[in-house]
Design a protein around this motif. Structure first.
Motif, mmCIF file in Angstrom:
data_model
loop_
_atom_site.group_PDB
_atom_site.id
_atom_site.type_symbol
_atom_site.label_atom_id
_atom_site.label_comp_id
_atom_site.label_asym_id
_atom_site.label_seq_id
_atom_site.Cartn_x
_atom_site.Cartn_y
_atom_site.Cartn_z
ATOM 1 N N HIS A 14 3.899 -4.687 -0.623
ATOM 2 C CA HIS A 14 3.982 -5.276 0.084
ATOM 3 C C HIS A 14 2.781 -4.891 2.127
ATOM 4 C CE1 HIS A 14 6.274 -9.198 2.520
ATOM 5 N NE2 HIS A 14 6.126 -7.828 3.164
ATOM 6 N N PHE A 15 3.561 -3.707 2.042
ATOM 7 C CA PHE A 15 2.407 -3.282 2.711
ATOM 8 C C PHE A 15 1.260 -3.293 2.780
ATOM 9 C CE2 PHE A 15 0.441 1.151 5.064
ATOM 10 C CZ PHE A 15 1.461 0.509 6.485
ATOM 11 N N GLY A 16 0.870 -2.877 2.170
ATOM 12 C CA GLY A 16 -0.593 -3.247 1.469
ATOM 13 C C GLY A 16 -1.459 -4.407 1.494
ATOM 14 N N ILE A 17 -0.814 -5.291 1.168
ATOM 15 C CA ILE A 17 -1.072 -6.907 1.382
ATOM 16 C C ILE A 17 -1.221 -7.459 2.661
ATOM 17 C CG2 ILE A 17 -1.267 -7.299 -0.879
ATOM 18 C CD1 ILE A 17 1.531 -8.642 -0.171
ATOM 19 N N VAL A 18 -0.222 -6.373 3.169
ATOM 20 C CA VAL A 18 0.235 -7.569 4.563
ATOM 21 C C VAL A 18 -1.593 -6.669 5.898
ATOM 22 C CG1 VAL A 18 1.082 -7.368 6.793
ATOM 23 C CG2 VAL A 18 2.525 -8.117 4.935
ATOM 24 N N TRP A 19 -1.520 -5.175 5.818
ATOM 25 C CA TRP A 19 -2.389 -4.841 6.620
ATOM 26 C C TRP A 19 -3.764 -4.699 6.022
ATOM 27 C CZ3 TRP A 19 -1.115 -3.985 11.194
ATOM 28 C CH2 TRP A 19 0.557 -4.178 11.583
#
Length: 335
Positions: A280-285
């Motif tokens: 989730h952190f990766g796809i948002v940023w």
């Protein structure tokens, strides 16, 4: 579900005069560092692009008005959205209050809408250059484009206001460390807004670039065009690198945000929430990283911008800026 924490990868800051202590894990430090570096990269590159466009005094293309608007939106993102996630990433909590959380969520969706609409206007501009090459300069004036961009910013700001002014509490994404407006309680409005933003933009982009690449293919295949003046103007316009550059900008934007949109659609259809914090952190940023990639694409694919950047770099400390710009522009024209 309970998560164990590896004490060996933690940094504990303890004030001797206070019983409170801050515990920073290696994971939180890494994520905060990534967000901080992204913020600095977005701000520096977009300040450079805006300064270059503003400094340039030579003849410029109308598309630069749209590129300037994109850079302003990205700069606002780098100044008022991304940096506010650095400290929450360290302490694993939003510490700035609900009002600021609501404002951040509002800015996110507004700047995203401005970017999507701007890509639509860029595709229309490139379409007119290919569809009406003889009348393009009279149709697409800088004043008209500036009016369209002012309308875009105002309309996007107004359309996204209802959730900002509502009574729902804003949401803090504890996995990506960023605030968002609560769109779940306004399903009808959210769906309508998505249709108003994505519908016209995607349809316009697909249609215009299909036409542009079709005309490019016809010219390369040697299809005869009886009007020689039209054929010459069309060939000259289609040889402009701005067509490919604008298309790459659009593709880069959607590639950056597709993972996030895809996961959200999957979660909605399946009725489950994926519990993978790093995913989730990766796809948002990755989505927010597009504010940096746009600058790199403009620098690498626009010869006119590289000329303007050259002039800007050479005239920062020069007293005779006007004369040097004229000389460099003349040299480029001679080449």
């Amino acid at each position: 579900m309970f998560h164990t924490r590896d004490i060996s990868t933690m940094i504990i800051l303890n004030d001797s005069n206070d019983d409170n202590s801050l515990v920073f894990s290696l994971e939180s430090l890494t994520q905060a560092g990534i967000i901080l570096i992204m913020s600095l990269a977005i701000v520096v590159t977009n300040v450079l692009i805006i300064a270059t466009f503003v400094n340039f005094r030579g003849p410029s293309e109308v598309i630069n008005c749209y590129l300037l608007s994109l850079s302003v939106a990205d700069l606002l993102c780098g100044l008022f959205i991304v940096p506010l996630s650095v400290y929450p990433a360290l302490v694993q909590n939003w510490v700035y209050g609900d009002i600021l959380c609501r404002v951040v969520g509002y800015l996110e969706v507004t700047l995203w809408a401005v970017t999507v609409y701007t890509f639509m206007w860029i595709s229309v501009d490139r379409y007119l250059a290919a569809r009406k090459p003889l009348r393009y300069e009279t149709i697409q004036t800088k004043t008209r484009c500036q009016c369209w961009m002012a309308f875009t910013w105002i309309s996007a700001a107004m359309m996204c206001c209802p959730p900002l002014l509502g009574f729902q509490k804003p949401l803090f994404d504890a996995e990506a460390y960023i605030c968002m407006l609560d769109w779940g309680n306004m399903a009808a409005y959210s769906a309508t807004l998505s249709i108003l933003i994505l519908g016209p933009s995607l349809i316009t982009i697909i249609y215009t670039y299909t036409y542009i690449f079709t005309m490019m293919k016809k010219l390369r295949s040697g299809v005869p065009i009886h009007d020689k003046e039209y054929a010459t103007a069309l060939s000259e316009n289609l040889s402009n690198p701005s067509h490919i550059m604008s298309f790459v900008l659009v593709i880069a934007f959607w590639v950056s945000w597709t993972p996030y949109i895809g996961v959200k659609i999957y979660e909605y259809i399946m009725g489950v929430k994926l519990t993978h914090p790093f995913l989730h952190f990766g796809i948002v940023w990755i989505g927010f990283l597009n504010s940096f990639w746009k600058s790199i694409i403009i620098v690498t694919m626009s010869p006119q911008f590289r000329l303007a950047l050259r002039i800007f770099c050479m005239t920062i400390c020069c007293r005779y800026k006007g004369r040097m710009q004229a000389e460099l522009i003349g040299m480029e024209a001679d080449d």
